[in-house]
Design an enzyme around this catalytic site. Structure first.
Site, PDB file in Angstrom:
ATOM      1  CE  LYS A   1      -3.900  -1.916   2.615  1.00 19.10           C
ATOM      2  NZ  LYS A   1      -4.966  -1.605   1.636  1.00 19.10           N
TER       3      LYS A   1
ATOM      4  NE  ARG B   1     -10.956  -9.708  -2.393  1.00 18.69           N
ATOM      5  CZ  ARG B   1     -11.209  -8.775  -3.309  1.00 18.69           C
ATOM      6  NH1 ARG B   1     -11.473  -9.135  -4.567  1.00 18.69           N
ATOM      7  NH2 ARG B   1     -11.209  -7.507  -2.983  1.00 18.69           N
TER       8      ARG B   1
END
Length: 495
Positions: free
Chosen positions: A263, A337
């Site tokens: 990130k 996920r």
């Protein structure tokens, strides 16, 4: 904070001993007598108290009133959302005087929804995080009295509101903690502390147990961190033993660097909030321990860090989930996920009545809905409708998003059963479509809380959402089950 519900007329409120008195005034004429009613009438007539919710007038040492500070606040049409706005404004107005005791009084009748939101607004406005701030001032408001015309009638709603506050603040506490004070191990300890409450049990699985279960997707995310993963299983037994439970699955990434798909550095500190789904599950169980509805609930929290070292998951790696499906990891920053899919497979063993996963899953959901509503995805219309209703009742709103099969096209890959990301378009939906592959055996809903779980900027901090929504849903489900129980019993007796 201590809350008390008390029967108080407007005339009685004038003699209430408190550091500050907040009077919630509706737009309709008040027929009550006494100095407070007179003050409201005078303020209305002078145009100093408009009907718009949240507009207020502050008074100091008004004649005939015991409290030194009095705030008259308009609640407009008296709707629950207007009451929340008014209480927040009123409490904010008196915070500067550091009151220890507050009284919040309804000038007119109040319903259960308005009372609940008054309690929640008072708690939210006075909340102070202090865990890692040893020199910080603690919350100054210690006691809040809610004055209503008939306390006995509203007591059930009041007790539920207090339980909701306890749950929300538990979720805020763990959401706000920095990652070194909220590791997967510490999160598991927080879950274990809830098992001290009757009807709640906790089991914690470590790396060996997770490997034995075949949770290869979950384990792959954790392999780049020195912090060992934890899989937390909470059980609340309020209903019959054979009653299928509602399963809540909370994403517990206690810090998310993005992994190899790193990130940007700016605002990466906010990735401590990536476990707010897990925190909300803990918060719900904290509330269940207080209000004890006749329902069975299971909480599943896969918890780990998403970090980088030589063992970290790489883009292009293929992992095998607990379901046996293989997953090509095209982006290691789409890790939520990957841990949730194994938890959803694990949920099947409970033969659940419904499964709801809660996750700070996608920035795309923030773009779509901002910080107002959580994204709701569901394969079951009845479950979706119940969650939407719960969101409206609790003012912890969600918005249903589509799950058309065409959205799953981008998840196809030549190298595994499914890829963990599709393209940029519809990112929140394609993430939900990925999860749906692992939730085909039960009614399922997914709440993407990436935009609602925390606030940035000057108000930076966890919101505790969607504890209110989830608890409202569970309480409504328990009430429906309780109402149906006598009918079932009667049918048995006639056979």
């Amino acid at each position: 904070m201590d809350f008390q519900l008390k029967t108080l007329s407007l005339a009685q409120a004038a003699t209430e001993k408190t550091d500050a008195l907040i009077v919630l005034a509706g737009a309709t004429d008040n027929k009550a007598g006494g100095p407070l009613a007179e003050l409201i009438a005078q303020a209305r007539n002078a145009g100093d108290l408009p009907d718009k919710a949240g507009k207020l007038l502050q008074l100091y040492r008004p004649a005939g009133i015991t409290a030194l500070r009095v705030v008259l606040v308009s609640i407009g049409d008296g709707a629950a959302s207007a009451v929340r706005t008014a209480v927040g404004a009123g409490v904010q107005a008196v915070k500067g005087s550091n009151p220890k005791r507050l009284a919040i009084v309804f000038a007119q009748s109040a319903d259960a929804a308005a009372l609940r939101l008054a309690v929640l607004a008072a708690a939210d406005t006075t909340y102070v995080y202090t865990t890692t701030k040893p020199k910080a001032e603690a919350r100054t408001v210690r006691h809040v009295t809610l004055g209503v015309p008939d306390a006995a009638t509203l007591n059930p709603a009041f007790q539920e509101a207090k339980a909701t506050v306890a749950g929300i603040e538990f979720a805020k506490e763990w959401g706000n903690r920095p990652a070194n004070h909220a590791t997967p191990t510490l999160l598991a300890e927080a879950a274990k502390s809830l098992a001290e409450v009757p009807h709640i049990k906790c089991e914690v699985l470590g790396p060996k147990e997770v490997a034995k279960l075949g949770m290869g997707s979950f384990a792959a995310v954790a392999q780049g961190s020195s912090e060992p993963l934890r899989f937390i299983v909470l059980r609340y037994q309020g209903g019959a033993k054979d009653e299928p439970p509602v399963v809540l699955v909370g994403k517990g990434i206690t810090f998310d660097t993005g992994g190899v798909s790193l990130k940007p550095a700016a605002e990466m500190d906010e990735m401590k909030f990536d476990m707010c789904g897990a925190a909300s599950v803990l918060g719900v169980f904290r509330a269940l321990g207080d209000c004890r509805p006749a329902i069975n609930v299971v909480g599943l929290i896969p918890s780990c860090e998403n970090m980088n070292d030589g063992a970290a998951l790489k883009p292009g790696d293929v992992v095998t989930s607990m379901s046996g499906q293989t997953i090509e990891v095209l982006n290691t920053d789409a890790e939520g996920r990957l841990i949730l899919c194994d938890a959803l497979t694990y949920a099947k063993r409970f033969a659940p009545a419904a499964v709801i996963d809660i996750a700070t899953l996608t920035g795309a959901c923030v773009v779509a809905l901002g910080g107002v509503r959580s994204g709701l995805f569901s394969s079951d219309d009845a479950l979706a409708a119940a969650l939407e209703t719960a969101g409206e009742q609790s003012q912890d709103r969600c918005w249903r998003m589509p799950l058309d099969d065409e959205y799953a096209e981008g998840l196809k890959t030549h190298f595994a059963d499914v890829a963990n990301i599709a393209g940029r378009a519809g990112g929140a939906i394609t993430a939900a479509k990925f999860l749906q592959r692992f939730a085909g055996d039960f009614p399922w809903a997914h709440l993407d809380i990436a935009g609602t779980a925390w606030k940035s900027g000057a108000a930076k901090g966890s919101t505790g959402r969607p504890v209110g929504l989830l608890l409202s849903y569970l309480m409504a489900r328990a009430a429906t089950a309780s109402a149906a129980a006598p009918a079932k019993s009667a049918r048995r007796k006639t056979r």
